[in-house]
Motif scaffolding. Structure first.
Motif, PDB file in Angstrom:
ATOM      1  N   SER A 230       8.004   6.035   7.238  1.00 29.60           N
ATOM      2  CA  SER A 230       7.897   4.898   6.321  1.00 29.60           C
ATOM      3  C   SER A 230       7.382   3.703   7.101  1.00 29.60           C
ATOM      4  CB  SER A 230       9.241   4.581   5.666  1.00 29.60           C
ATOM      5  OG  SER A 230      10.159   4.088   6.619  1.00 29.60           O
ATOM      6  N   ARG A 231       6.819   2.760   6.345  1.00 27.36           N
ATOM      7  CA  ARG A 231       6.351   1.511   6.951  1.00 27.36           C
ATOM      8  C   ARG A 231       6.692   0.352   6.047  1.00 27.36           C
ATOM      9  NH1 ARG A 231       0.924   0.197   7.738  1.00 27.36           N
ATOM     10  NH2 ARG A 231       1.540  -1.275   9.333  1.00 27.36           N
ATOM     11  N   CYS A 232       7.020  -0.754   6.677  1.00 30.86           N
ATOM     12  CA  CYS A 232       7.081  -2.043   6.026  1.00 30.86           C
ATOM     13  C   CYS A 232       5.982  -2.861   6.688  1.00 30.86           C
ATOM     14  CB  CYS A 232       8.431  -2.717   6.240  1.00 30.86           C
ATOM     15  SG  CYS A 232       9.774  -1.959   5.323  1.00 30.86           S
ATOM     16  N   GLU A 233       5.030  -3.258   5.881  1.00 33.71           N
ATOM     17  CA  GLU A 233       3.889  -3.993   6.409  1.00 33.71           C
ATOM     18  C   GLU A 233       3.965  -5.436   5.947  1.00 33.71           C
ATOM     19  OE1 GLU A 233      -0.984  -3.800   6.559  1.00 33.71           O
ATOM     20  OE2 GLU A 233       0.106  -2.288   5.418  1.00 33.71           O
ATOM     21  N   GLY A 234       4.041  -6.326   6.918  1.00 31.66           N
ATOM     22  CA  GLY A 234       4.091  -7.749   6.631  1.00 31.66           C
ATOM     23  C   GLY A 234       2.701  -8.338   6.524  1.00 31.66           C
ATOM     24  N   ASN A 235       2.677  -9.654   6.445  1.00 28.20           N
ATOM     25  CA  ASN A 235       1.412 -10.366   6.315  1.00 28.20           C
ATOM     26  C   ASN A 235       1.485 -11.610   7.194  1.00 28.20           C
ATOM     27  OD1 ASN A 235      -0.753 -12.089   5.276  1.00 28.20           O
ATOM     28  ND2 ASN A 235      -0.821 -10.656   3.553  1.00 28.20           N
ATOM     29  N   PRO A 236       0.461 -11.860   8.007  1.00 28.14           N
ATOM     30  CA  PRO A 236       0.502 -13.019   8.903  1.00 28.14           C
ATOM     31  C   PRO A 236       0.259 -14.361   8.202  1.00 28.14           C
ATOM     32  CG  PRO A 236      -1.581 -11.876   9.169  1.00 28.14           C
ATOM     33  CD  PRO A 236      -0.734 -11.044   8.232  1.00 28.14           C
ATOM     34  N   LEU A 237      -0.204 -14.333   6.965  1.00 26.59           N
ATOM     35  CA  LEU A 237      -0.454 -15.582   6.247  1.00 26.59           C
ATOM     36  C   LEU A 237       0.877 -16.261   5.904  1.00 26.59           C
ATOM     37  CD1 LEU A 237      -3.270 -14.381   3.815  1.00 26.59           C
ATOM     38  CD2 LEU A 237      -3.536 -15.560   6.022  1.00 26.59           C
ATOM     39  N   LYS A 238       0.980 -17.552   6.162  1.00 25.59           N
ATOM     40  CA  LYS A 238       2.234 -18.278   5.963  1.00 25.59           C
ATOM     41  C   LYS A 238       2.763 -18.153   4.536  1.00 25.59           C
ATOM     42  CE  LYS A 238       1.723 -21.687   9.593  1.00 25.59           C
ATOM     43  NZ  LYS A 238       1.626 -23.113   9.929  1.00 25.59           N
ATOM     44  N   ARG A 239       1.876 -18.179   3.559  1.00 32.01           N
ATOM     45  CA  ARG A 239       2.315 -18.121   2.164  1.00 32.01           C
ATOM     46  C   ARG A 239       2.825 -16.738   1.754  1.00 32.01           C
ATOM     47  NH1 ARG A 239      -2.316 -21.861  -0.780  1.00 32.01           N
ATOM     48  NH2 ARG A 239      -1.823 -23.729   0.411  1.00 32.01           N
TER      49      ARG A 239
END
Length: 183
Positions: free
Chosen positions: A84-93
């Protein structure tokens, strides 16, 4: 991000869930193609968007170094059977949320591997102040939808006629989200 390894035993089958490491990359590449061929619940046909060993190594290393990413593997007798993966996002919003995805070899369905990967991911998200987890699930995957709802995910929308499966018919994708601790 890394988590502590955990052992599970379901119906006499023991397995562990741990953070992915570069040594898993070769097996991840093979298992991902196999899973894509075992079910139509995934986005890909077998071999589509293929990731080779080097690409998986890069993905694992990035996920390990970043607090908003989590890559887990499940192993039965040292054989990789799911991930499994949890993929984040580098954009502040968008940095407050992650997108969750899970895959388990069909031979190992019914052993709570997917459920335990989900539980570990939720625990990680909560301990790392992730405010929202999202996922997409095929409308016909009722068992998964019920499982996600059991763990606090709600249906947030429907992407109509989003997937064309091998039967020549279009299917909807259910967009689900789980909110964490907002203060």
């Amino acid at each position: 991000m890394m988590i502590k390894q955990k052992a599970f035993n379901v119906n006499g089958i023991g397995y562990i869930i741990r953070s992915a490491s570069p040594k898993d990359a070769k097996y991840l590449s093979k298992v991902r193609v196999q899973i894509d061929g075992e079910t139509q619940n995934m986005d890909r046909e077998p071999g589509e968007a293929f990731l080779d060993t080097k690409e998986f190594i890069n993905l694992i290393e990035r996920d390990t170094e970043n607090n908003h990413y989590l890559f887990l593997v499940a192993l039965v007798n040292d054989t990789l059977v799911g991930f499994s993966r949890c993929e984040g996002n580098p954009l502040k919003r968008l940095a407050h949320k992650v997108e969750f995805g899970v895959c388990v070899l069909k031979q190992y369905w019914g052993l709570r591997i997917g459920t335990n990967l989900l539980e570990e991911s939720i625990a990680w998200a909560e301990s790392n102040e992730i405010k929202k987890m999202t996922l997409n699930v095929l409308e016909t995957n009722e068992k998964a939808i019920k499982l996600y709802q059991k763990y606090g995910f709600e249906i947030e929308g429907i992407l109509k006629k989003d997937k064309l499966l091998s039967d020549g018919r279009f299917y909807n994708t259910i967009v689900m989200g789980r909110l964490g601790g907002f203060n």
